[in-house]
Design a protein around this motif. Structure first.
Motif, PDB file in Angstrom:
ATOM      1  N   MET A 196      45.210  97.987  16.807  1.00 22.33           N
ATOM      2  CA  MET A 196      43.808  98.021  17.223  1.00 22.33           C
ATOM      3  C   MET A 196      43.392  96.711  17.883  1.00 22.33           C
ATOM      4  O   MET A 196      42.405  96.654  18.592  1.00 22.33           O
ATOM      5  N   ASP A 197      44.176  95.645  17.635  1.00 23.75           N
ATOM      6  CA  ASP A 197      43.888  94.382  18.330  1.00 23.75           C
ATOM      7  C   ASP A 197      44.250  94.490  19.809  1.00 23.75           C
ATOM      8  O   ASP A 197      43.647  93.839  20.650  1.00 23.75           O
ATOM      9  N   ARG A 198      45.257  95.309  20.115  1.00 22.96           N
ATOM     10  CA  ARG A 198      45.736  95.384  21.485  1.00 22.96           C
ATOM     11  C   ARG A 198      45.237  96.618  22.242  1.00 22.96           C
ATOM     12  O   ARG A 198      45.253  96.614  23.473  1.00 22.96           O
ATOM     13  N   ASP A 199      44.830  97.652  21.518  1.00 28.49           N
ATOM     14  CA  ASP A 199      44.465  98.904  22.181  1.00 28.49           C
ATOM     15  C   ASP A 199      43.399  98.654  23.238  1.00 28.49           C
ATOM     16  O   ASP A 199      42.359  98.053  22.949  1.00 28.49           O
ATOM     17  N   GLY A 200      43.656  99.090  24.461  1.00 24.04           N
ATOM     18  CA  GLY A 200      42.696  98.946  25.538  1.00 24.04           C
ATOM     19  C   GLY A 200      42.717  97.593  26.230  1.00 24.04           C
ATOM     20  O   GLY A 200      42.014  97.383  27.205  1.00 24.04           O
ATOM     21  N   THR A 201      43.542  96.649  25.737  1.00 26.85           N
ATOM     22  CA  THR A 201      43.523  95.298  26.325  1.00 26.85           C
ATOM     23  C   THR A 201      44.493  95.144  27.492  1.00 26.85           C
ATOM     24  O   THR A 201      44.352  94.228  28.290  1.00 26.85           O
TER      25      THR A 201
END
Lengths: 254, 205
Positions: free
Chosen positions: A175-180
Motif C-alpha cells: 500500500m506504500d507503493r500502490d499507485g506511485t
C-alpha cells in the motif's frame, strides 16, 4: 523449473474496466471481456479481475463478466472483490473463474479460507493481502479497504496463517507503493516469498518494465501484477517478456 | 465437417465448464452431462477435474459416473482425462489415502517433491517423449498451464508420452490405447492448449 508469470489486473465496476490513480479519477478503460481477450492474444499468463464496487446488487454483473470471459479467454483468471462467503466463491467458480481472491472477508473471518479450500481445493484460493510498512519500520501491517483501515495484524504472520488454512497463492500488494509507479516494495516481497512455500504474486507500484524484472529477480516473486502500464498502451506484454527474458527470467515466450 | 458430440462428465465439483467451453471453441459439440445415455452416444468422453482427489472420486461415484467411465474406456472411443481427471484414472493417490481410484491406468499419484513451490501453479514447457496424435501441429516444446501439488507415477513408464520439469521430471501426458490424459489444463493453455483439444476432437468421429 519455476517459471514467472506476467499478470495484468483489471479493476471492474458495473461491468466496465476502470483504473484510478490513488482511487480517484477513475478512467474508463473498456469492456473487461474485450480487454481480457486482447491480453490473452498478447501473451499474458493469467488475468486478475478485481470487482472494486462489489456491492451486492453488482454480483450478477460480475457473474456475467466471468461467464463471457470463460467463453472467450483460454488462460487462467482470478476474480476478487466481494467474496464474503463460500456461496460467493461457488458462484464465481461455477461461472468459469479458476480462482477466487479473498481479502477483507478472510481477515474478518479466517475460516472462510478453510471453507473454500475444502470444497474447491487450495489451488482455487488466493489470499490477497494489502500491507503497509509500520511507522517504526520494523515490519508490515495488514490494511483493509484499499489501505484505509489498519488491522493491527502483522502481515507476515497473517500470510503464514492464511497458507496454513489453505490459501494456495498470495497476492501481495504494497500500500506504500500502490499507485506511485516507483516499483514494488522489494523488501516486503522478498520477506514474504522467502517465508512461504506457495506462489506469491507481487503487486503495487509498477511504473516501468524494469520493475517487473526486479519483482522476480530481487523480490523472488512467482508472478508480477500490473495494471496501468498495460491498459493505456504504454507497454505491451511482449515488451515486458522480452525485457524479462533478456535479464534471465524464465518465462513463457510470447 | 460436423461437430462430434463430446460428453464432458459433470460430477458437480469446481470449474468444469471451462473444459466444455474450450472444446466447443475447438470444434466439438461438447456438453456437460451426467446422463449415461448421452455419454454412450458421444463420439468422445472427457473427464475434467479440479480439487482434491478424494472429493472428486466421491463426487464421481455419487453422480453414478464411475461405470460410465469404465464403459467409455472399454468402448475404444477417444477418452480424455484432465488434471485431477487424469489422476483419478490411476490406482490411488497419497492425497487421499484409502480412496480407490479408477485404476484404468496402473500406478499411483505422489506428492511433488524437491525444492520447489507447491502447488506448481504456472506455465511450463512440455517435453514430448513419444510422438502422439495429440501433439499434431504443436511447436516442438509447447507451453501449457499446470496447477497441481501431486503427480502421477505410472507402473508402466511407456504410457508417459510427455513430461515437464519441476523439481524433477513429472508426468504431463499419458497415453494408453484410446485413453489420453493431461496433468495440465489444455483449456487454460491458450493457443497450444486449444490446438491440443482440437486434435482430440479430430480423433472423435
Amino acid at each position: 523449473m519455476e517459471v514467472a508469470r506476467v499478470i495484468p489486473c483489471l479493476d471492474v465496476t458495473n461491468g466496465r474496466v476502470v483504473k484510478g490513480v490513488n482511487f480517484v479519477d477513475l478512467r474508463d478503460a473498456g469492456d473487461p471481456v474485450e480487454l481480457a481477450a486482447r491480453y490473452d492474444q498478447q501473451g499474458a499468463d493469467e488475468l486478475v479481475f478485481l470487482d472494486i464496487t462489489a456491492s451486492s446488487d453488482n454480483r450478477n454483473t460480475m457473474i456475467d463478466v466471468v461467464e463471457r470471459t470463460a467463453a472467450e479467454v483460454f488462460i487462467p483468471f482470478t476474480v476478487g472483490g466481494g467474496i464474503r462467503a463460500l456461496e460467493d466463491a461457488r458462484g464465481i467458480l461455477r461461472a468459469g473463474a479458476d480462482k477466487v481472491s479473498v481479502n477483507t472477508s478472510a481477515v474478518e473471518r479466517p475460516q472462510l479460507i478453510n471453507e473454500i479450500a475444502a470444497e474447491f481445493g487450495v489451488q482455487c484460493v488466493v489470499c490477497a493481502v494489502d500491507a503497509k510498512r509500520t511507522a517504526d519500520g520494523s515490519g508490515w501491517e495488514v490494511f483493509l479497504h484499499g489501505g484505509r483501515t489498519p488491522t493491527g495484524k502483522n502481515a507476515l504472520e497473517w500470510i503464514t496463517e492464511a497458507v496454513q488454512r489453505g490459501a494456495g497463492e498470495i497476492l501481495l500488494t504494497s500500500m506504500d507503493r500502490d499507485g506511485t509507479r516507483e516499483g514494488f516494495d522489494i523488501e516486503l516481497t522478498r520477506a514474504v516469498c522467502d517465508s512461504v512455500g506457495v506462489p506469491v504474486i507481487a503487486s503495487g507500484g509498477v511504473g516501468t518494465l524494469q520493475h517487473l524484472v526486479d519483482g522476480v529477480v530481487q523480490g523472488h516473486a512467482s508472478g508480477v501484477l500490473a495494471a496501468s502500464i498495460f491498459h493505456f498502451g504504454e507497454h505491451t506484454i511482449a515488451e515486458a517478456k522480452a525485457l524479462m527474458i533478456s535479464q534471465g527470467v524464465v518465462i513463457r515466450p510470447v | 465437417m460436423t461437430r462430434p458430440l463430446i460428453a464432458v462428465l459433470d460430477y458437480g465439483i469446481g470449474n468444469l465448464s471451462s473444459a466444455q467451453k474450450a472444446l466447443v471453441r475447438s470444434g466439438a459439440d461438447a456438453r456437460l452431462t451426467r446422463d449415461p445415455a448421452l455419454a454412450r452416444d458421444a463420439a468422445g468422453v472427457v473427464l475434467p477435474g479440479v480439487g482434491a482427489f478424494g472429493a472428486c472420486m466421491d463426487a464421481l461415484r455419487a453422480a453414478h459416473l464411475e461405470d460410465v467411465v469404465y464403459e467409455s474406456v472399454a468402448s475404444q472411443r477417444p477418452f480424455m482425462g484432465i488434471c485431477v481427471g487424469m489422476q483419478m484414472l490411476f490406482t490411488s493417490s497419497v492425497e487421499s489415502p484409502g480412496v480407490a481410484g479408477l485404476d484404468v491406468i496402473h500406478g499411483t499419484v505422489e506428492l511433488i517433491e524437491g525444492n520447489v513451490r507447491r502447488p506448481q501453479m504456472q506455465w511450463n514447457e512440455l517435453h514430448v517423449e513419444n510422438e502422439d496424435p495429440l501433439f499434431a501441429g504443436l511447436p516442438k516444446t509447447p507451453w501449457v498451464y499446470f496447477v497441481h501439488s501431486y503427480s502421477a507415477v505410472p507402473k508402466d513408464s511407456l504410457v508417459v508420452v510427455a513430461t515437464c520439469e519441476y523439481g524433477k521430471n513429472l508426468t504431463a501426458v499419458v497415453r494408453q490405447e484410446n485413453v489420453v490424459a493431461t496433468q495440465f489444463h489444455p483449456e487454460k493453455s491458450a493457443k497450444d492448449g486449444l490446438q491440443l483439444l482440437h486434435n482430440f476432437v479430430s480423433s472423435c468421429s
